[in-house]
Design a protein around this motif. Structure first.
Motif, short mmCIF file in Angstrom:
data_model
loop_
_atom_site.label_atom_id
_atom_site.label_comp_id
_atom_site.label_asym_id
_atom_site.label_seq_id
_atom_site.Cartn_x
_atom_site.Cartn_y
_atom_site.Cartn_z
N ARG A 151 0.84 -1.21 0.00
CA ARG A 151 0.00 0.00 0.00
C ARG A 151 0.88 1.26 0.00
O ARG A 151 2.11 1.16 0.04
CB ARG A 151 -0.93 -0.02 1.21
N PHE A 152 0.24 2.44 0.02
CA PHE A 152 1.03 3.68 0.02
C PHE A 152 1.94 3.75 1.23
O PHE A 152 3.00 4.37 1.21
CB PHE A 152 0.11 4.91 -0.03
N SER A 153 1.52 3.07 2.30
CA SER A 153 2.17 3.16 3.61
C SER A 153 3.09 1.97 3.89
O SER A 153 3.26 1.59 5.03
CB SER A 153 1.08 3.21 4.68
N PHE A 154 3.71 1.43 2.82
CA PHE A 154 4.47 0.19 2.99
C PHE A 154 5.79 0.38 3.72
O PHE A 154 6.40 -0.59 4.16
CB PHE A 154 4.72 -0.47 1.62
N ASN A 155 6.25 1.61 3.85
CA ASN A 155 7.48 1.83 4.61
C ASN A 155 7.40 3.13 5.40
O ASN A 155 6.48 3.93 5.21
CB ASN A 155 8.71 1.82 3.69
N LEU A 156 8.35 3.30 6.29
CA LEU A 156 8.32 4.46 7.19
C LEU A 156 8.59 5.79 6.46
O LEU A 156 7.81 6.74 6.61
CB LEU A 156 9.32 4.24 8.33
N PRO A 157 9.67 5.91 5.66
CA PRO A 157 9.96 7.22 5.05
C PRO A 157 8.84 7.73 4.15
O PRO A 157 8.50 8.91 4.19
CB PRO A 157 11.24 6.94 4.25
N ASP A 158 8.27 6.85 3.31
CA ASP A 158 7.20 7.30 2.42
C ASP A 158 5.94 7.68 3.19
O ASP A 158 5.26 8.65 2.85
CB ASP A 158 6.87 6.21 1.41
N LEU A 186 13.65 -1.46 13.98
CA LEU A 186 13.62 0.01 13.87
C LEU A 186 14.17 0.69 15.12
O LEU A 186 13.75 1.79 15.49
CB LEU A 186 12.19 0.49 13.59
N GLU A 187 15.12 0.06 15.76
CA GLU A 187 15.68 0.61 16.99
C GLU A 187 16.52 1.87 16.73
O GLU A 187 16.76 2.65 17.66
CB GLU A 187 16.51 -0.45 17.70
N GLN A 188 16.98 2.05 15.50
CA GLN A 188 17.78 3.23 15.17
C GLN A 188 16.91 4.35 14.59
O GLN A 188 17.42 5.37 14.14
CB GLN A 188 18.88 2.85 14.15
N GLN A 189 15.60 4.14 14.59
CA GLN A 189 14.69 5.10 13.95
C GLN A 189 13.69 5.72 14.92
O GLN A 189 12.61 6.14 14.51
CB GLN A 189 13.94 4.40 12.81
N ASN A 190 14.06 5.81 16.17
CA ASN A 190 13.12 6.34 17.17
C ASN A 190 12.70 7.77 16.88
O ASN A 190 11.53 8.13 17.09
CB ASN A 190 13.73 6.24 18.57
N ASN A 191 13.61 8.59 16.39
CA ASN A 191 13.25 9.98 16.08
C ASN A 191 12.24 10.04 14.94
O ASN A 191 11.29 10.83 14.97
CB ASN A 191 14.50 10.78 15.71
N GLU A 192 12.45 9.22 13.91
CA GLU A 192 11.51 9.17 12.79
C GLU A 192 10.15 8.63 13.24
O GLU A 192 9.10 9.08 12.79
CB GLU A 192 12.07 8.29 11.67
N LEU A 193 10.18 7.67 14.14
CA LEU A 193 8.94 7.06 14.62
C LEU A 193 8.09 8.01 15.44
O LEU A 193 6.87 7.90 15.45
CB LEU A 193 9.25 5.81 15.45
N GLU A 194 8.72 8.96 16.12
CA GLU A 194 7.97 9.88 16.97
C GLU A 194 6.86 10.58 16.19
O GLU A 194 5.75 10.76 16.68
CB GLU A 194 8.91 10.92 17.59
N TYR A 195 7.16 10.98 14.98
CA TYR A 195 6.17 11.67 14.14
C TYR A 195 5.02 10.74 13.78
O TYR A 195 3.86 11.12 13.77
CB TYR A 195 6.85 12.19 12.87
N ILE A 196 5.36 9.48 13.52
CA ILE A 196 4.36 8.47 13.18
C ILE A 196 3.44 8.19 14.36
O ILE A 196 2.21 8.11 14.22
CB ILE A 196 5.04 7.16 12.74
N LEU A 197 4.02 8.07 15.54
CA LEU A 197 3.25 7.69 16.73
C LEU A 197 2.16 8.72 17.03
O LEU A 197 1.05 8.36 17.45
CB LEU A 197 4.18 7.54 17.94
N LYS A 198 2.47 9.98 16.82
CA LYS A 198 1.51 11.04 17.15
C LYS A 198 0.31 11.07 16.19
O LYS A 198 -0.70 11.68 16.49
CB LYS A 198 2.22 12.39 17.16
N ARG A 199 0.44 10.41 15.04
CA ARG A 199 -0.65 10.40 14.07
C ARG A 199 -1.38 9.05 14.04
O ARG A 199 -2.21 8.81 13.17
CB ARG A 199 -0.08 10.71 12.68
N THR A 200 -1.05 8.20 15.00
CA THR A 200 -1.65 6.87 15.06
C THR A 200 -2.86 6.88 15.98
O THR A 200 -2.77 7.30 17.13
CB THR A 200 -0.62 5.84 15.55
N GLN A 201 -3.99 6.38 15.47
CA GLN A 201 -5.24 6.36 16.23
C GLN A 201 -5.74 4.95 16.53
O GLN A 201 -6.72 4.77 17.25
CB GLN A 201 -6.31 7.12 15.44
#
Length: 291
Positions: A151-158, A186-201
């Motif tokens: 899907r469009f959401s198949f990876n973190l950066p996209d 994804l242990e080296q991607q915690n900063n990138e994940l922070e943005y994702i977590l805030k948009r997760t419902q």
């Protein structure tokens, strides 16, 4: 004395409003279901779930049986909708939109969307997202876009790019897909994940790993690191959500044989799907101190 009592009362009131009343509603997947809607809903309710997450049954008779069973066992329903990648973009967008309208007519707790395609352009995927978000706004029914391979959401950066450009986009995070796509926890991607977590419902509580989207048995000691990594991420999401909304929703989504590893030749699953999902619900409840 009266002033002290009043201050004590106000302190307790603030403390109570900030720390009590927060909960998680758990939904069980019907993935792999082989029993009737009545039997499945009874089993789900008896196990302590609040609802079920399913693809909408196409047969009118099955629809009626589902409606009766949901009412009988006092269960909520979350529906799944998806982009059909086997037909033209134009036809698929029309079908996707029309089906969402059918699903919202049932007033589900939410709709989980398998949106777009990893082979569509940004604008094509955005058309599906916009259609879903418009229906969600008009009906006041949450529509979450699942992070999913293909899907469009198949990876973190996209996915982050879509989130930055579409403020209304809300996610159902099934991070097990990203674990295998990125071949890591994804242990080296915690900063990138922070943005994702805030948009997760919403969450799909399945545990993946660097070489697959589902561990064979979440209770097995060899998967402790992967399980704890998922729990750490899920807890952050739930606590962030609880700041503004007391109720969060989770689907336990360990899959059946075929998705779950099987023994060669016999195709016998190496673990019990139902047991794995119940274990995840119990583990999250314990982690979040939910009764």
């Amino acid at each position: 004395m009266h002033l002290l009592l009043r201050l004590l009362f106000l302190t307790l009131l603030v403390f109570t409003s900030d720390t009590f009343g927060q909960t998680v509603h758990f939904f069980q997947t019907d993935w792999g279901r082989t029993i009737s809607w009545d039997a499945f809903c009874k089993k789900t309710a008896d196990a302590g779930y609040d609802g079920i997450e399913i693809w909408f049954p196409g047969n009118p008779k099955n629809q009626e049986e589902l409606k009766i069973a949901l009412k009988k066992y006092n269960l909520k329903v979350g529906f799944i909708n998806g982009t059909n990648k086997s037909i033209s973009f134009k036809e698929s967008l029309k079908s996707f939109t029309n089906h969402l309208k059918t699903l919202t007519s049932w007033s589900p707790a939410y709709i989980n969307s398998h949106t777009g395609s990893d082979f569509y352009s940004f604008e094509q995927n955005k058309a599906f997202i916009d259609a879903a978000n418009k229906i969600s706004k008009n009906t006041n029914i949450p529509i979450y876009h699942e992070t999913h391979r293909g899907r469009f959401s198949f990876n973190l950066p996209d996915t982050k790019i879509y989130l930055e450009k579409i403020p209304e986009l809300k996610l159902n995070l099934d991070i097990s897909h990203w674990m295998v796509v990125h071949e890591s926890l994804l242990e080296q991607q915690n900063n990138e994940l922070e943005y994702i977590l805030k948009r997760t419902q919403h969450l799909h509580a399945r545990v993946g790993h660097a070489e697959g989207p589902q561990v064979n048995d979440p209770e097995a000691p060899e998967w402790k690191k992967a399980v704890n990594r998922h729990l750490d991420i899920w807890e952050k999401i739930i606590r962030e959500h609880w700041k503004t909304n007391k109720t969060f929703t989770i689907t336990t989504e360990f899959g059946p044989a075929g998705y779950m590893p099987t023994l060669p030749y016999t195709q016998v699953p190496v673990a019990d799907q139902c047991k794995a999902n119940l274990y995840m619900m119990a583990t999250i409840k314990k982690r979040m101190n939910i009764e």
